[in-house]
Design an enzyme around this catalytic site. Structure first.
Site, PDB file in Angstrom:
ATOM      1  N   GLY A  54     -65.852  22.873  71.419  1.00  0.00           N
ATOM      2  CA  GLY A  54     -65.021  23.518  70.398  1.00  0.00           C
ATOM      3  C   GLY A  54     -64.126  24.647  70.869  1.00  0.00           C
ATOM      4  O   GLY A  54     -63.049  24.867  70.333  1.00  0.00           O
ATOM      5  N   ASP A  73     -66.052  29.071  69.440  1.00  0.00           N
ATOM      6  CA  ASP A  73     -65.081  28.690  68.412  1.00  0.00           C
ATOM      7  C   ASP A  73     -65.416  29.362  67.082  1.00  0.00           C
ATOM      8  O   ASP A  73     -64.569  29.919  66.418  1.00  0.00           O
ATOM      9  CB  ASP A  73     -65.000  27.163  68.268  1.00  0.00           C
ATOM     10  CG  ASP A  73     -66.359  26.491  68.065  1.00  0.00           C
ATOM     11  OD1 ASP A  73     -67.408  27.172  68.050  1.00  0.00           O
ATOM     12  OD2 ASP A  73     -66.385  25.250  67.907  1.00  0.00           O
ATOM     13  N   ASP A  92     -71.492  30.517  62.960  1.00  0.00           N
ATOM     14  CA  ASP A  92     -71.823  29.995  61.636  1.00  0.00           C
ATOM     15  C   ASP A  92     -73.223  30.509  61.267  1.00  0.00           C
ATOM     16  O   ASP A  92     -73.378  31.656  60.866  1.00  0.00           O
ATOM     17  CB  ASP A  92     -71.735  28.468  61.745  1.00  0.00           C
ATOM     18  CG  ASP A  92     -71.827  27.741  60.427  1.00  0.00           C
ATOM     19  OD1 ASP A  92     -71.294  28.234  59.438  1.00  0.00           O
ATOM     20  OD2 ASP A  92     -72.452  26.659  60.385  1.00  0.00           O
ATOM     21  N   LYS A 105     -68.134  32.994  60.166  1.00  0.00           N
ATOM     22  CA  LYS A 105     -68.413  32.661  58.753  1.00  0.00           C
ATOM     23  C   LYS A 105     -69.641  33.456  58.331  1.00  0.00           C
ATOM     24  O   LYS A 105     -70.763  32.946  58.354  1.00  0.00           O
ATOM     25  CB  LYS A 105     -68.791  31.176  58.655  1.00  0.00           C
ATOM     26  CG  LYS A 105     -67.685  30.203  58.326  1.00  0.00           C
ATOM     27  CD  LYS A 105     -68.318  28.830  58.043  1.00  0.00           C
ATOM     28  CE  LYS A 105     -67.393  27.698  58.368  1.00  0.00           C
ATOM     29  NZ  LYS A 105     -68.080  26.390  58.416  1.00  0.00           N
ATOM     30  N   PHE A 145     -65.634  23.875  55.701  1.00  0.00           N
ATOM     31  CA  PHE A 145     -65.749  23.181  56.982  1.00  0.00           C
ATOM     32  C   PHE A 145     -64.330  23.019  57.523  1.00  0.00           C
ATOM     33  O   PHE A 145     -63.480  22.399  56.887  1.00  0.00           O
ATOM     34  CB  PHE A 145     -66.438  21.822  56.826  1.00  0.00           C
ATOM     35  CG  PHE A 145     -66.791  21.232  58.162  1.00  0.00           C
ATOM     36  CD1 PHE A 145     -67.928  21.641  58.835  1.00  0.00           C
ATOM     37  CD2 PHE A 145     -65.948  20.298  58.767  1.00  0.00           C
ATOM     38  CE1 PHE A 145     -68.237  21.142  60.097  1.00  0.00           C
ATOM     39  CE2 PHE A 145     -66.252  19.789  60.031  1.00  0.00           C
ATOM     40  CZ  PHE A 145     -67.402  20.206  60.683  1.00  0.00           C
ATOM     41  N   VAL A 146     -64.072  23.636  58.688  1.00  0.00           N
ATOM     42  CA  VAL A 146     -62.702  23.651  59.217  1.00  0.00           C
ATOM     43  C   VAL A 146     -62.544  22.694  60.403  1.00  0.00           C
ATOM     44  O   VAL A 146     -63.514  22.392  61.106  1.00  0.00           O
ATOM     45  CB  VAL A 146     -62.281  25.080  59.634  1.00  0.00           C
ATOM     46  CG1 VAL A 146     -62.284  26.014  58.446  1.00  0.00           C
ATOM     47  CG2 VAL A 146     -63.176  25.630  60.742  1.00  0.00           C
ATOM     48  N   ASP A 158     -63.812  20.189  65.424  1.00  0.00           N
ATOM     49  CA  ASP A 158     -63.810  18.754  65.150  1.00  0.00           C
ATOM     50  C   ASP A 158     -64.582  18.399  63.891  1.00  0.00           C
ATOM     51  O   ASP A 158     -65.417  19.169  63.408  1.00  0.00           O
ATOM     52  CB  ASP A 158     -64.456  17.990  66.309  1.00  0.00           C
ATOM     53  CG  ASP A 158     -65.993  18.116  66.293  1.00  0.00           C
ATOM     54  OD1 ASP A 158     -66.482  19.268  66.213  1.00  0.00           O
ATOM     55  OD2 ASP A 158     -66.684  17.088  66.316  1.00  0.00           O
TER      56      ASP A 158
END
Ligand code: IMP
Length: 188
Positions: free
Chosen positions: A47, A103, A106, A134, A160-161, A167
């Site tokens: 990522g 990246d 979370d 996040k 969800f990006v 990805d």
């Protein structure tokens, strides 16, 4: 076939990302230039590949670059919570200042696992530079090592990006922006 078809909205454009990456590069340059040992910049594959490539070009210091791979997602959008290092470092980080380039942070599981790993390898400090964070989804608390600092590009809402390295099922990484996927793209 249009790559952007599955995108509901763009959160950060290519220009906004590059501007922020440039600021992060300047901060890292300023903070690490007085350290006697050159930093080891470690990208978390896959990522962070695009972020890492843009970021290191904005850090005006000698450095070494390496990648580490951690698996925590299957093909869905929810972490299975048990990260596992599946490809180890090539560079020896003992006594070095590590800058982990992520990246996104979370739940914090991946980062916590990576920080423990860097500690076990004898890094003298571990800093983290993540493009997105996040905070709403945090489950695991992590502590940086030594004089380590936390750098974050943008606070991300709980979507969800995809794009700019992110990805869904190994797709969309090559989009130049970060966007939100249409729910129908991942709902059965
Ligand atoms: P954590 O261990 O839950 O903090 O998850 C970290 C990893 O989950 C990141 O390095 C990403 O690869 C992946 N991830 C978390 N949120 C997203 C997202 O919104 N899109 C794509 N990948 C994500």
């Amino acid at each position: 076939m249009d790559l952007s078809n599955g995108i509901e909205k763009i959160l950060w454009t290519e220009e906004q990302i590059l501007e922020r990456v440039s600021e992060l590069g300047s901060e890292l340059t300023r903070d690490f230039k007085s350290r006697a040992i050159t930093p080891v910049v470690v990208g978390v594959a896959t990522g962070a590949f695009m972020f890492l490539a843009d970021l290191v070009r904005k850090i005006q210091l000698p450095m070494t670059v390496d990648f580490i791979r951690v698996e925590s997602y299957g093909s869905g959008t929810v972490s299975n919570g048990k990260p596992r290092i599946s490809c180890e470092l090539k560079v020896d980080v003992r006594g070095k200042h590590v800058i982990l380039v992520e990246d996104i942070v979370d739940t914090g599981n991946t980062l916590s696992c990576l920080i423990d790993y860097m500690k076990s390898k004898g890094a003298s400090s571990v800093s983290v530079c993540t493009l997105l964070d996040k905070p709403a989804r945090r489950k695991v608390h992590f502590e940086l090592v030594g004089e380590g600092k936390y750098y974050c590009g943008f606070k991300c809402p709980d979507y969800f990006v995809v794009g700019y390295g992110f990805d869904f099922d190994e797709q969309y990484r090559n989009l130049p922006f970060v966007g939100v996927l249409k729910p129908e793209m991942y709902e059965p």
